[in-house]
Scaffold this active site. Structure first.
Site, PDB file in Angstrom:
ATOM      1  N   TYR A  40       2.556  11.903   4.108  1.00  0.00           N
ATOM      2  CA  TYR A  40       3.949  11.741   4.523  1.00  0.00           C
ATOM      3  C   TYR A  40       4.880  12.588   3.653  1.00  0.00           C
ATOM      4  CZ  TYR A  40       1.511   7.998   6.851  1.00  0.00           C
ATOM      5  OH  TYR A  40       0.602   7.314   7.604  1.00  0.00           O
ATOM      6  N   ARG A  86      10.554  10.788   1.467  1.00  0.00           N
ATOM      7  CA  ARG A  86      10.257   9.392   1.128  1.00  0.00           C
ATOM      8  C   ARG A  86      11.249   8.743   0.152  1.00  0.00           C
ATOM      9  NH1 ARG A  86       6.300   7.600  -0.976  1.00  0.00           N
ATOM     10  NH2 ARG A  86       5.926   5.833   0.383  1.00  0.00           N
ATOM     11  N   CYS A 116      23.346  18.920   0.622  1.00  0.00           N
ATOM     12  CA  CYS A 116      24.672  18.321   0.550  1.00  0.00           C
ATOM     13  C   CYS A 116      24.663  16.898   1.090  1.00  0.00           C
ATOM     14  CB  CYS A 116      25.658  19.189   1.310  1.00  0.00           C
ATOM     15  SG  CYS A 116      25.645  20.861   0.658  1.00  0.00           S
ATOM     16  N   PRO A 125      -7.387   5.431   8.366  1.00  0.00           N
ATOM     17  CA  PRO A 125      -6.691   5.605   7.081  1.00  0.00           C
ATOM     18  C   PRO A 125      -5.937   6.929   7.015  1.00  0.00           C
ATOM     19  CG  PRO A 125      -8.989   6.220   6.844  1.00  0.00           C
ATOM     20  CD  PRO A 125      -8.828   5.718   8.261  1.00  0.00           C
ATOM     21  N   TYR A 137      12.871   5.745   2.057  1.00  0.00           N
ATOM     22  CA  TYR A 137      12.326   4.415   1.742  1.00  0.00           C
ATOM     23  C   TYR A 137      12.636   3.994   0.313  1.00  0.00           C
ATOM     24  CZ  TYR A 137       8.926   5.917   5.389  1.00  0.00           C
ATOM     25  OH  TYR A 137       8.310   6.390   6.498  1.00  0.00           O
ATOM     26  N   GLY A 169      -3.420   1.727   6.803  1.00  0.00           N
ATOM     27  CA  GLY A 169      -2.484   0.919   6.035  1.00  0.00           C
ATOM     28  C   GLY A 169      -2.852   0.593   4.600  1.00  0.00           C
ATOM     29  N   ARG A 199      -2.695   7.465   4.302  1.00  0.00           N
ATOM     30  CA  ARG A 199      -2.192   7.527   2.937  1.00  0.00           C
ATOM     31  C   ARG A 199      -3.289   7.404   1.864  1.00  0.00           C
ATOM     32  NH1 ARG A 199       3.063   6.060   1.890  1.00  0.00           N
ATOM     33  NH2 ARG A 199       3.066   4.919   3.853  1.00  0.00           N
TER      34      ARG A 199
HETATM   35  C1  LIG Z   1       0.582   5.611  10.570  1.00  0.00           C
HETATM   36  C2  LIG Z   1      -0.596   4.996  11.224  1.00  0.00           C
HETATM   37  C3  LIG Z   1      -1.827   4.936  10.555  1.00  0.00           C
HETATM   38  C4  LIG Z   1      -2.019   5.400   9.132  1.00  0.00           C
HETATM   39  O1  LIG Z   1      -1.393   4.555   8.216  1.00  0.00           O
HETATM   40  P1  LIG Z   1      -1.647   4.740   6.648  1.00  0.00           P
HETATM   41  O2  LIG Z   1      -0.790   3.715   6.038  1.00  0.00           O
HETATM   42  O3  LIG Z   1      -1.266   6.108   6.272  1.00  0.00           O
HETATM   43  O4  LIG Z   1      -3.099   4.476   6.408  1.00  0.00           O
HETATM   44  C5  LIG Z   1      -2.902   4.427  11.246  1.00  0.00           C
HETATM   45  N1  LIG Z   1      -2.793   3.982  12.516  1.00  0.00           N
HETATM   46  C6  LIG Z   1      -1.617   4.011  13.189  1.00  0.00           C
HETATM   47  C7  LIG Z   1      -1.556   3.513  14.572  1.00  0.00           C
HETATM   48  C8  LIG Z   1      -0.483   4.510  12.561  1.00  0.00           C
HETATM   49  O5  LIG Z   1       0.682   4.524  13.215  1.00  0.00           O
END
Ligand SMILES: *Cc1c(COP(=O)(O)O)cnc(C)c1O
Length: 424
Positions: free
Chosen positions: A376, A312, A347, A274, A316, A239, A276
């Protein structure tokens, strides 16, 4: 830090000219830098060097075999969310003992695969899933290593679609109810409780929600110990955010510092997932301008990459910088700019890569780089509008390698057939 830089008014990935790759591979294509991927992985992983930990790369963010092999060679594990990702992780050479299986909907077959492979643990997200795993493990005559994903009800302060740790989200077991689940699991003959996990969302730009969840999970683990349930792994999920535009995400070292501080004196191996933060800024999407047009309201730059290639922005409303591969001035900020929407050939009105973006004048045939597309990006791509998925290319120093070929029209219809009643 990344390895996409301008030299002589031209974009390079490490020591390779992006337009040279385009000449050989065609467009659109995803381009990853080995140096950036390794750098990001190493910085993240070594930030936690002072405590027992395991860095499991979130495969769903960027799942090409070569990318996974690279992390495996750097000592990384994998966080997987499907049988397909398990297959990839093993093919890429990731040690099963470094694989964590997350996700709310594991099927029986996927559980069997995970158990046969000998993965480190399953992150279980519901009572029914626990029952299913007990059943499967009993049939196989093995013990299933598990952790439960608890939902700590912490606001990650990110986009609603990528928030996962709020009470209203589908993920995990509410932390207030999870004690009961652990007690039940303790009484199950084929379940081996190893950990507690959480993952509160993606693209977090503050450390405080992580610290808050960690504190809640620690309290929970202490309460479990009072009931003779001993936990060896604390999985904090992924995250950590990245800079797409003007975000100011924490540096991994800063994130690690605060987490390590919280983990002091706490006897658990920390698991990190991790995605992203490792891959996001290690990849770009390269596309070619097909046409430009103007109507009363707007300028449009129509490129050959679309929402099926990079979802994306449509999904989003995400911002991705877009840079020309060739610039007219040494300093890209000296270019004269014009506002335009960068759109694909699909389209759908929702098919855009950028809206009302100030860009240098671009004409047909010019190449553009959609930045921060390593995570992603390709993994969320589809065949919508029967568009073959893009090629993936990996640069290492002064060489590049096609690590996934562009799909062909044949690959589009692979597996389709026409039943005899129509075959006239
Ligand atoms: C998607 C996900 C991640 C990775 O999240 P990032 O934001 O890309 O670091 C880690 N753990 C779980 C359970 C996820 O679903």
């Amino acid at each position: 830090m990344n390895h996409f830089t301008y030299k002589n008014k031209e974009l390079y990935c490490e020591s390779v000219s992006v337009s040279k790759i385009s000449d050989k591979v065609g467009t659109p294509f995803y381009l990853y830098s080995t140096a950036t991927l390794s750098h990001h992985f190493r910085v993240f992983d070594t930030s936690f060097a002072d405590i027992p930990h395991l860095t499991c790369f979130a495969v769903k963010s960027c799942s090409n075999l070569s990318v996974l092999r690279l992390f495996s060679s750097l000592g990384g594990g994998a966080d997987i969310v499907s049988g397909g990702e398990l297959y990839r992780a093993i093919k890429a050479g990731i040690d099963p003992k470094r694989i964590i299986y997350s996700g709310v909907g594991k099927t029986k077959e996927e559980m069997i695969n995970g158990l046969q492979t000998g993965i480190l643990m399953f992150n279980i997200e519901s009572e029914q899933e626990l029952d299913r795993l007990q059943e499967v493990a009993a049939e196989m005559g093995v013990n299933a290593p598990v952790s439960f994903r608890v939902n700590p009800d912490v606001d990650p302060k990110t986009h609603a679609y990528i928030s996962t740790g709020l009470a209203e989200n589908k993920f995990g077991i509410p932390i207030k109810e999870a004690g009961k689940t652990y007690m039940r699991a303790k009484g199950m003959p084929n379940i081996n409780i190893l950990g507690v996990s959480c993952h509160i969302g993606s693209q977090l730009t503050q450390v405080s929600p992580f610290v808050e969840s960690l504190q809640k999970v620690k309290r929970f683990i202490k309460a479990l110990a009072d009931h003779e349930i001993n936990i060896s792994y604390l999985d904090l999920g992924g995250g950590v955010g990245i800079k797409y535009r003007d975000e100011e995400p924490p540096h991994p070292e800063e994130y690690a510092r605060e987490i390590i501080e919280e983990m002091k004196g706490f006897d658990c191996t920390l698991i990190l997932e991790p995605g992203r933060v490792i891959a996001g800024n290690a990849g770009i999407l390269v596309s070619k301008v097909l046409y430009t047009k103007r109507n009363e309201a707007k300028n449009f730059i129509i490129v050959d990459a679309a929402m099926n290639d990079l979802a994306r922005p449509s999904l989003y409303d995400a911002f991705h910088d877009i840079f020309p591969v060739h610039v007219k001035n040494e300093n890209i900020h000296d270019e004269s700019l014009e506002k335009a929407d960068v759109v694909g050939p699909i389209c759908e009105t929702g098919d855009f890569l950028a809206k009302d973006r100030l860009l240098p004048a671009l004409s047909s045939g010019e190449l553009v780089a959609v930045m921060s597309s390593g995570a992603y990006g390709f993994t969320m791509s589809s065949n919508y509008n029967s568009r073959p998925r893009a090629a993936e290319v990996l640069v290492h120093e002064d060489k590049f390698y096609v690590i996934r070929e562009r799909e062909t029209y044949d690959s589009l219809i692979k597996g389709e057939s026409i039943p005899p009643f129509l075959d006239k």
